[in-house]
Every structure is written in C-alpha cells, then in structure tokens.
Enzyme design. Structure first.
Site, PDB file in Angstrom:
ATOM      1  N   ASP A  73       0.858  -1.187   0.000  1.00  0.00           N
ATOM      2  CA  ASP A  73       0.000   0.000   0.000  1.00  0.00           C
ATOM      3  C   ASP A  73       0.893   1.235   0.000  1.00  0.00           C
ATOM      4  O   ASP A  73       2.021   1.196   0.504  1.00  0.00           O
ATOM      5  CB  ASP A  73      -0.925   0.027   1.212  1.00  0.00           C
ATOM      6  CG  ASP A  73      -2.032   1.053   1.048  1.00  0.00           C
ATOM      7  OD1 ASP A  73      -3.013   0.739   0.339  1.00  0.00           O
ATOM      8  OD2 ASP A  73      -1.908   2.168   1.583  1.00  0.00           O
ATOM      9  N   GLN A  74       0.363   2.299  -0.571  1.00  0.00           N
ATOM     10  CA  GLN A  74       1.127   3.534  -0.656  1.00  0.00           C
ATOM     11  C   GLN A  74       0.277   4.712  -0.217  1.00  0.00           C
ATOM     12  O   GLN A  74      -0.888   4.825  -0.613  1.00  0.00           O
ATOM     13  CB  GLN A  74       1.610   3.763  -2.091  1.00  0.00           C
ATOM     14  CG  GLN A  74       2.538   4.953  -2.255  1.00  0.00           C
ATOM     15  CD  GLN A  74       3.036   5.060  -3.674  1.00  0.00           C
ATOM     16  OE1 GLN A  74       2.297   5.430  -4.570  1.00  0.00           O
ATOM     17  NE2 GLN A  74       4.303   4.705  -3.892  1.00  0.00           N
TER      18      GLN A  74
END
Length: 195
Positions: A73-74
């Site tokens: 995830d970013q």
C-alpha cells in the site's frame, strides 16, 4: 530449500504492481483483497500504509494459506495531510497545483506472508521534489497520462518524471507501488530463487 512450487498471490488489483512483479520473472496470480482502506482516527500516513499492506495480505492468505502472499500500500503525504488517488481530473489538477514547488513524501509499505507462515514487513520513504508547475503544464500532463488512479496524480514510470526536480529514495521501484528490492529479499527468505 526452495519452494518454487508454492503459488505466489499478489493481493492487489493494481495493473502497475502486477507489471512490477512480472519484472521479477515469477509466476503469480493477482487478487483484489477488498478491504476498507479508510484511515482510522488520527492514524498517521506511515502506519496507515503498513496496516493496509498487512490487511490486504492477511485477507488473501486466509483464502490461500499454502501460498506466498504479497500485500502493498502507498500513502502520499504533504503538509501533514494524506493524499489518495485523485479519481477525477479536477482532483488531479488540485493535487498537482498543491504539490507545485513543494516536497511530498510517499510511504510504500510491503507485507509478505510466506508459505511457511513467516511475516516480513517493510516501509519505504520516498521524497519527491516537484518543480514549479503552471496550470497549462498540469493540464497537458493530465490529458496525456490521465493519472487518475495513481497516488499523487502522476505516473513516475513515464512522463510524471518531468514534474520533478529530484527524487530521494533507497528503492526507485517503490514509488511505482511495490518496493522490488526488499520484495526480492523477502521472497528469497521465503525460499524462492531470484534471480
């Protein structure tokens, strides 16, 4: 010991992450983890990215316990605020106007759950310095790449690089969504041969 026969599952529907994982030459399947990605009250960007990466991996691991599952995830952050995927042209314009002539941080989290049950986690911090962008440049860029499903409203793997003065990172692949240097290490620790 190698576990090349154990399936690899990427807990993501992102075409960008799938393209990145393909570059390692491994066979894998991609599955959307379908989790709630809303931040908790007062949750900071770095722990948010770490939590979501692990929740994605755990959701798919429960369905495929014998597999090696990769979650990522970013979160993009500027001036204490998290920015997600713009989703529309107007929001993309707003994001790039905000980032113009500013320094923006990206936290890219990785969670690998091995076939044997080990858990490996990592968070990359990448700093992007945007050059001063005028409205015409922003509009031209968005029309050419339509980066509406990209955190930060740009595609670093192509024309998005023209928006920056510099990028500071320990893993240049992390900004695309999947830190491949650390992922390679975790996969080797899990028994896969890379290269």
């Amino acid at each position: 010991m190698t576990v090349d026969h154990a399936p690899i599952v990427l807990a993501s529907s992102s075409v960008y992450r799938q393209q990145q994982l393909q570059s390692l030459g491994l066979k894998f399947v991609a599955m959307a983890p379908d989790i709630n990605e809303v931040a908790k009250a007062k949750e900071l960007p770095e722990p948010l990215a770490a939590r979501l990466a692990c929740e994605k991996a755990q959701k798919i691991k429960a369905l495929h316990p014998a597999s090696c599952v990769i979650g990522s995830d970013q979160v993009c952050t500027f001036d204490g605020q998290a920015y997600g995927k713009p989703g529309g042209v107007e929001r993309a314009i707003e994001q790039l106007q905000t980032f113009s002539n500013n320094c923006v941080e990206f936290f890219t989290a990785l969670c690998v759950l091995s076939p044997a049950g080990e858990k490996y986690g990592y968070i990359d911090r990448t700093v992007v310095n945007f050059r001063t962008l005028n409205d015409a440049e922003i509009l031209r860029y968005i029309e050419k790449e339509m980066p509406l499903n990209c955190a930060g409203a740009f595609k670093v793997e192509s024309l998005g690089l023209s928006l920056f003065t510099s990028v500071t990172t320990t893993d240049p692949s992390a900004l695309m969504g999947l830190p491949l240097i650390k992922l390679g290490e975790f996969l080797r620790l899990s028994g896969y041969q890379i290269p």
